[in-house]
Each structure stands twice: as structure tokens, then as C-alpha cells.
Design an enzyme around this catalytic site. Structure first.
Site, PDB file in Angstrom:
ATOM      1  NE  ARG A  86     -31.260  10.705  70.242  1.00  0.00           N
ATOM      2  CZ  ARG A  86     -30.147  10.568  69.525  1.00  0.00           C
ATOM      3  NH1 ARG A  86     -29.553   9.393  69.431  1.00  0.00           N
ATOM      4  NH2 ARG A  86     -29.611  11.592  68.907  1.00  0.00           N
ATOM      5  NE  ARG A 136     -21.590   3.265  72.543  1.00  0.00           N
ATOM      6  CZ  ARG A 136     -21.715   3.452  71.224  1.00  0.00           C
ATOM      7  NH1 ARG A 136     -21.927   2.433  70.425  1.00  0.00           N
ATOM      8  NH2 ARG A 136     -21.630   4.657  70.711  1.00  0.00           N
ATOM      9  N   GLY A 148     -24.066   4.148  61.360  1.00  0.00           N
ATOM     10  CA  GLY A 148     -23.838   4.842  60.091  1.00  0.00           C
ATOM     11  C   GLY A 148     -25.057   5.503  59.472  1.00  0.00           C
ATOM     12  CG  ASP A 202     -30.659   7.066  66.939  1.00  0.00           C
ATOM     13  OD1 ASP A 202     -29.907   6.375  66.259  1.00  0.00           O
ATOM     14  OD2 ASP A 202     -30.722   8.306  66.832  1.00  0.00           O
ATOM     15  CG  ASP A 231     -30.392  11.956  65.248  1.00  0.00           C
ATOM     16  OD1 ASP A 231     -30.510  10.740  65.009  1.00  0.00           O
ATOM     17  OD2 ASP A 231     -29.292  12.504  65.414  1.00  0.00           O
ATOM     18  CG  ASN A 244     -30.966   8.639  62.667  1.00  0.00           C
ATOM     19  OD1 ASN A 244     -30.047   8.268  63.378  1.00  0.00           O
ATOM     20  ND2 ASN A 244     -30.762   9.020  61.418  1.00  0.00           N
ATOM     21  CD  GLU A 272     -26.391  10.002  62.092  1.00  0.00           C
ATOM     22  OE1 GLU A 272     -25.635   9.114  62.536  1.00  0.00           O
ATOM     23  OE2 GLU A 272     -27.607  10.026  62.327  1.00  0.00           O
TER      24      GLU A 272
END
Lengths: 514, 251
Positions: free
Chosen positions: A312, A114, A174, A287, A285, A242, A176
Site C-alpha cells: 500500500r 470476503r 479493528g 496496511d 494508514d 496500520n 481504527e
């Protein structure tokens, strides 16, 4: 701080703040406004905006970068550890950078990047495998590399770093993969680490009791979007992601601090000044990583130094950024999991929204009402602009054992409804929606506001759109030929203003024809 | 994380399923990955949906473990099946283990006569006016050349009886009312925030700027008549389904 860096700081920081023609940091200013003071493209002449040049990169993967522009040069990062310097007037490449990424990466969302951070003659970026890199701005030559995390454990790095004085501040991705998030600061001149803040509270931390057993070890809370900085308070603000595993809370009883939170860190030490958790014990989830926008508001007649974010989880929030106190929150999209956010800042939950074996329908869906797409704040209108989705999903819980470095989600989602999207202008002092532009879908693109009375954004089908910032009226649009997954920026060279955005594999710079 | 499902939107046809045989650790790991990446098209229990039914034990792109590995990693050219080149060998192995465990190896009971079904499809049903099989038929509806491979029996039955139940992407209905009051209804050829592109039932293509018409809307319904359960007797419906299940691509 070394005396030499101090001198450097004194010279550079005011200069950066005084250069409306440049774009020198991810959020345009430290407060994350993405507001360009340039006015030569404005509500009167924007209908004649047209491409001035297009640069095709032919790279694979998603382009989510915020280009930086200084002194007529544009610096931008691409996917898969690539970067370029371009002549910002013509798009001509000046140098390119490429570093092969290792095999065996564990990524949720592709080899995206980004953007750069910039200080003086140095550029800073993260490489996907968790390496922070400093490049010489005039050549693209590597000055130093520092490993910040182990990709074999499931870490990856995608966010643009944030410059705070002589420190390069970076997050990590990371969550997940059973990782544990952090925010770290490195000295710009050496690449040596100055401090680290772990975003998952461990034993010894007051937040440790919010994790059952040893679940904190795989607690997630990644920090994959750039934070902001208030130099007066000397605080860095960073949103966290998350908890892990994502949509299965059985193995992690408790609120799971500091996941789905805003943390305020002392810029010198990285120590936690305050935290606010948007979604305690998150199961969807959601975030809280979206850029924390810093704005001074008048709330109920009182001036307040606020931090604002379209979270979110479907609510827009305003916090007091001096102490993290909750000011107000308002749903901006369809929300079925909470009635409201109570005066204590905690969600008033609606039962029956826990993910299950056979699926539980909850709104918003996994992507949330507003995810990571860059927000823009205009001091001219006092409004916050962001893209939004209205979307519900089925959330499934499954069983899964943790394996080092492997996908660790113990849950999934399904869609059986067609969502829609909108671009929303909200009054952050009240949470009132001032206007919205309804769209056939959500979008991955971010926003730009300008002193020309304009707001730029993209829909999910490739259109770059200019709106009247006050009314939301579409004043101009252009089909860029590919979906846009990045925010636009604005800069000027010799008095000519440009609006530039990555679309597909191309950078397109727009200007009013001469 | 950012996006989990980016492959395709889907409708789940959660048909009752017999539980799979005792799961190994590999197949259980595979089930988790399957639910995330494969279930959107192949169904939460691998029973098929927009994607083929994987519980039949026979697969369009080959039946060996090596075939399944290749299909998962590289996808199937010319179909909606994407490749997953970033999956590790372990993950692919787990997926194959799960797919094997989910395969019931009992083909669905096909009661009708495919020969009679073929005649009904082209004559009484008039299905070829909109659907192509091989080089024969119209283009308004989905191409059915590989329907027996691509879709499950239950999905095809539902599509014949209730065409609106799940619309394949690209076959939504678009309705435009022009400023002179003309109403044009057709199949999606493009629909975004500023434009509506469609083909009407006569095959004529239209491209409209939404700002230059009175109204334009896209609906997740099919232009196919919802009357086939009445037009066909139950026995005829069995025949038509038997025919559709034989459609496995041009030989």
C-alpha cells in the site's frame, strides 16, 4: 493432530490440488496465485464471452467475496452475516445462511465479508462481530461457533479464513478502534483454539521496545486479508495493518512492530519465524495486508523462494520467504514519502511528510498505491497483476483521547486532487512494469489470471475486462451494471469454463455461448 | 483501514477562521469525527465548501438539536447530504456539540441588493442560459434553486469569479474529436474507461465509444466563462452574490 484428521488430510489435500475445475480456497492455491489452469476460455474466444446466468441477492452493503466452487456447487458469503450455496451451472440457490449481527458494532468499512474456507464437508467463515463459524457444506447448518474477539472493544471480522492442514487460520479487523491484532488457528473439527500470534509486540517480546510507553496496548496491526501457506517450509504468511492511532505517531514513538509488516508463522505453533516491516512507524494508514503471493523466482541469476506484494505504501516488494530477507523493491505509482527502499530493506525517507494540524500532502494517499484488492500471479507469464491508484492526499493530525471500543484515529485526511488508476503487470523478479492499463480512477476489484493467456480485472465503473496476459491488450469487456469490489474466479462444470464475479448485489457467471 | 473518505471528493477552502469557543470534551470529540466524515464537504473548519457553511447557526433542515441529530443520522433527501445511520447516539451528540461550538452566529456581511442582483443574473449576466432557479433557466450548469442554502458565501463568490476553482461532480468538461475531425465540447453526462457521454452547449446529447473517436478527454474545468469579474463591477458582483444567497429553495 488426531489420526482421523490426518487421514482426512491425506485424502483431501492432494485432491484439492488436482482439481483445476474447482476453486477451493480464497487465493485459488495456498500460494495465493489466483491462477486458473483452465484453458477453454482463451485469447482466441474470449471476445464472445457472455453472461450464462445472473443471481441477484438484494443484500445491503458491499460484496467483496471470493466464491468457492467444488463439485458443481458454489459457496459464497455476503455482507451482514449472510451466505449461500448455489448451483454453479444455473445460479439456483440450494441453501442460504443468515445470522443477525448485533447492534453496536464499531466498523471502519461496512459489514463486508470476503469468503469461505473449505475442507471436506465443512465450510468456515467469520461473522462480522468476531465469531468464527463452521457450516455443513451440504445444508448450511451451523456445526460450531467460536468467539474470536469482542466487538464491543472495536474488533470485527471480515477476511476469508485459510485452511492449513486441520487448522482454520483467521485474522481480525479493528485497528481504527485501539484494538490489538492477531492471527489465530482453530481446529476444524471442534472450533477449539490451537494457537494465537499477537501482531503487536507486548512486554517480553523482542519487538516490545519498538513501542513507547504502553502504546502497544492500542497498537492496531489488524490482519484483515487472508494469508498464504508454504507446505514445504510449513510457514504461514500474513500481512498486518496500520498502527493505532492511524496517522498520528506522537503517542507511539518507535517502529511499532509488527504493524505494516509481513509475518511468517510456524504452522504448528503460530510462533514467529521471521518478520519484515515495510513501513516502520507508519503515519499514513498503509496496511501491509495485501495477500502475500508466493512465487519461486530467479533474481539476479539465483533461484529464490520469494514472497511478493504490491504494498500500500507505493512500492512493490520481493522478499526471500525462507528467512524474510529483503530482495528488492520498486515504486509502481507516484511516491513522495521515500526515495527508495535501501539495500537494508529500510525506506530512504523524504522529510516533510508527517501529518500536521493544517494538512501535509503525501503520495500515495490513504488508500495507498494498491490496497487489499486481490493480486494474481501467472506462472505462464511470470507476471504479477494488481490494480493501482495514483493519488495524493492531505494528512491531518488531531488530538484524541482513547476511549474503550471507540474510534481512535487522532487524525484524518482530505482530498483536493483527482486521482487516477491503472491495472499493472509487474515482473516480480526485477520490479519492472511490463504493461499497464490506465483508468479514470482506482478500483476496489481484484484480479484473476488463467492458463488461457488471460487476466481479468474490473475498473471502478462496473466493467469486467479481459486482458491479454502478456501484452495488456483489452480483448473483451462487459458493463456489469454496478461497481465491482470483489475478485473474479474461474471454474468448470462438465468441461464448460465459467468466469464469475460479484458486482453490486449480483453474482454474474460468464461463459462462451454454446 | 480501507477507505476513509468515500462520500465525496472536495476542495478545501481554508479561509481564516476565528478559533471556536472553549471546547468541551464532547465538542472536541465531535471535531475529530467531523474532520473525518463531514469536512470533505463542509470544510475542515465547518465553514462550508461544496456543502453548506455550518458556522452560521442556521441550518436548512432545521435548527434544533433534534433536527441536527435527524439530519446527521438520516441525511437530507434530494441533496448531496448522506445519512450516517451507523453513528452511535454519543457520536451524533458530539457532532452536534462541535457544530454548535463552531457556529459563529454572525451571518456573513451581505452588502449588495438582491433585487438588483436578480436583474443582473437574468439580463446582463445571462446566467439563466445555463443555470436553473426553480422552473426557470437552463440545465447545462448546476441548479441554483437552493444555492444560498447549499453553498457558503465565499464558495459562491469564488464560483462566480473563478468557475474552475471547484467543479461539482457531474459538471466536468468533456472534449471529443471525432474521426472526421469534428471537435465537440460539452458537459459531462458520463465518462469512464471506454465511453464519453456529453451534452453540448446547444443541449444536444452525444454518446461516444472512445475506441471509435480520435480523442476523448475529461477536464476538471468549467464551461462557464471566467470573465464575470470583468463583466460585473464590484458593486454588481455584490448584488449578484446577495441574490444567490437568497436562493433557499422553492417555497
Amino acid at each position: 493432530m488426531k489420526p482421523s484428521s490426518l487421514i482426512c488430510l491425506l485424502l483431501i489435500v492432494p485432491a484439492l490440488a488436482q482439481a483445476p475445475e474447482d476453486w477451493t480456497t480464497y487465493g485459488k492455491n495456498n500460494a495465493g496465485w489466483r491462477f486458473s489452469e483452465l484453458t477453454s476460455i482463451n485469447t482466441n474466444n474470449v471476445p464472445s464471452l457472455a453472461p450464462a446466468w445472473i443471481r441477484q441477492f438484494g443484500s445491503n452493503g458491499g460484496n467483496e467475496t471470493t466464491p468457492l466452487v467444488v463439485g458443481g456447487l458454489m459457496y459464497l458469503t455476503g455482507p451482514s452475516n449472510t451466505a449461500w450455496a448455489l448451483d454453479a451451472r444455473t445460479g439456483q440457490a440450494i441453501w442460504s445462511y443468515k445470522k443477525a449481527s448485533p447492534a453496536g458494532l464499531n466498523l471502519c468499512c461496512g459489514q463486508v465479508n470476503r469468503g469461505f474456507a473449505l475442507q471436506g464437508d465443512k465450510l468456515f467463515k467469520v461473522n462480522i462481530e468476531g465469531v468464527l463459524v463452521a457450516l455443513e457444506a451440504k445444508s448450511g447448518v451451523t456445526l460450531w461457533e467460536t468467539k474470536i474477539a469482542d466487538y464491543k472493544k472495536g474488533y470485527s471480522a471480515t477476511a476469508a479464513p485459510l485452511m492449513v492442514k486441520n487448522l482454520v487460520v483467521t485474522g481480525i479487523a479493528g485497528a481504527e478502534f485501539g484494538t490489538r491484532g492477531f492471527v489465530e488457528a482453530y481446529y476444524a473439527d471442534t472450533g477449539k483454539r490451537a494457537w494465537r500470534f499477537d501482531t503487536v509486540a507486548a512486554e517480553g517480546d523482542p519487538g516490545a521496545a519498538s513501542w513507547g510507553g504502553d502504546s502497544w496496548k492500542r497498537g492496531g496491526a489488524s490482519t484483515w486479508i487472508t494469508g498464504t501457506y508454504d507446505p514445504e517450509l510449513n510457514l504461514i504468511y500474513w500481512g498486518t495493518g496500520n498502527p493505532g492511532p492511524d496517522m498520528n505517531g506522537d503517542v507511539r514513538p518507535g517502529d511499532n512492530l509488527y504493524t505494516c509488516s509481513m509475518v511468517a508463522l510456524d504452522a504448528e505453533t503460530g510462533k514467529l519465524k521471521w518478520h519484515y516491516q515495510f513501513t516502520p512507524h507508519d503515519l499514513h494508514d498503509w496496511d501491509a495486508i495485501s495477500d502475500p503471493v508466493l512465487a519461486n523466482l530467479t533474481v539476479k541469476g539465483k533461484p529464490v523462494k520469494a514472497l511478493i506484494q504490491a504494498n500500500r505504501n507505493g512500492f512493490f516488494y520481493a522478499l526471500d520467504r525462507t528467512n524474510g530477507k529483503f530482495l528488492h523493491a520498486r515504486a509502481y505509482t507516484k511516491v513522495t514519502w521515500a526515495d527508495s527502499i535501501g539495500p537494508d530493506g529500510k525506506p530512504v525517507l523524504i522529510g516533510g511528510n508527517e501529518p500536521s494540524e493544517e494538512g501535509t500532502r503525501t503520495c500515495p494517499g490513504l488508500g495507498g498505491g494498491h490496497n487489499w484488492q486481490a493480486q494474481a500471479y501467472s506462472p505462464q507469464t511470470g507476471l504479477l497483476y494488481f490494480p493501482s491508484s495514483q493519488h495524493c492526499m492531505l494528512f491531518y493530525k488531531t488530538k484524541q483521547d482513547y476511549l474503550d471500543g471507540q474510534w481512535y484515529q487522532a487524525s484524518t485526511v482530505g482530498e483536493n486532487e483527482h486521482g487516477v488508476g491503472s491495472i499493472i503487470a509487474i515482473d516480480p523478479a526485477t520490479g519492472d512494469t511490463k504493461w499497464h492499463f490506465d483508468m479514470v480512477s482506482g478500483t476496489s476489484a481484484g484480479m484473476l489470471a488463467t492458463a488461457g493467456g488471460l487476466v481479468f480485472g474490473s475498473d471502478g465503473q462496473g466493467y469486467l475486462i479481459a486482458f491479454n496476459a502478456r501484452t495488456g491488450k483489452v480483448l473483451w469487456k462487459f458493463q456489469t451494471g454496478a461497481p465491482v469490489a470483489a475478485p473474479p474466479i474461474s471454474y468448470a462444470i462438465n468441461g464448460r469454463q465459467y468466469v464469475a464475479v460479484m458486482s453490486g448485489q449480483s453474482l454474474i457467471a460468464f461463459a462462451v455461448p454454446k | 483501514m480501507r477507505f476513509l473518505i468515500s462520500l465525496c471528493a472536495s476542495a478545501f477552502l481554508c479561509a481564516a477562521q476565528t478559533p471556536p469557543p472553549a471546547a468541551t470534551q464532547a465538542s472536541e470529540n465531535g471535531r475529530v469525527v467531523f474532520r473525518i466524515y463531514c469536512a470533505p464537504c463542509h470544510g475542515i473548519h465547518a465553514q462550508g465548501g461544496r456543502g453548506p457553511d455550518l458556522t452560521r447557526g442556521t441550518y436548512a433542515a432545521g435548527d434544533t438539536d433534534a433536527d441536527l441529530h435527524r439530519t446527521i443520522v438520516s441525511g437530507v433527501t434530494g441533496t448531496e447530504m448522506p445519512g450516517f445511520p451507523d453513528f452511535s447516539q454519543n457520536i451524533v451528540g458530539d457532532l452536534v456539540a462541535y457544530i454548535r461550538s463552531a457556529a459563529q452566529r454572525e451571518p456573513p456581511q451581505i452588502k449588495g441588493s438582491f433585487k438588483d442582483g436578480e436583474a443582473l443574473f437574468w439580463a446582463k449576466g445571462g446566467c439563466g442560459a445555463c443555470h436553473k432557479i426553480g422552473s426557470k433557466g437552463g440545465t447545462l450548469g448546476p441548479d441554483l434553486t437552493r444555492a444560498g442554502r447549499q453553498r457558503s458565501y465565499a464558495y459562491l463568490l469564488e464560483s462566480v469569479v473563478h468557475p474552475d476553482a471547484d467543479i461539482s461532480p457531474g459538471f466536468e468538461t468533456i472534449t471529443v474529436v471525432t474521426r472526421d475531425g469534428k471537435k465537440i465540447v460539452g458537459v459531462h453526462r458520463g465518462y469512464d474507461n471506454f465511453n464519453a457521454l456529453l451534452v453540448d452547449q446547444a443541449g444536444k446529447f452525444y454518446s461516444f465509444d472512445k475506441n471509435e473517436v480520435t480523442s476523448a478527454k475529461q477536464e476538471y474545468r468549467s464551461l462557464m466563462p471566467g470573465t464575470y469579474a470583468k463583466l460585473f463591477s464590484p458593486a454588481e458582483l455584490d448584488d449578484v452574490l446577495a441574490y444567490l444567497m437568497t436562493l433557499k429553495g422553492v417555497q
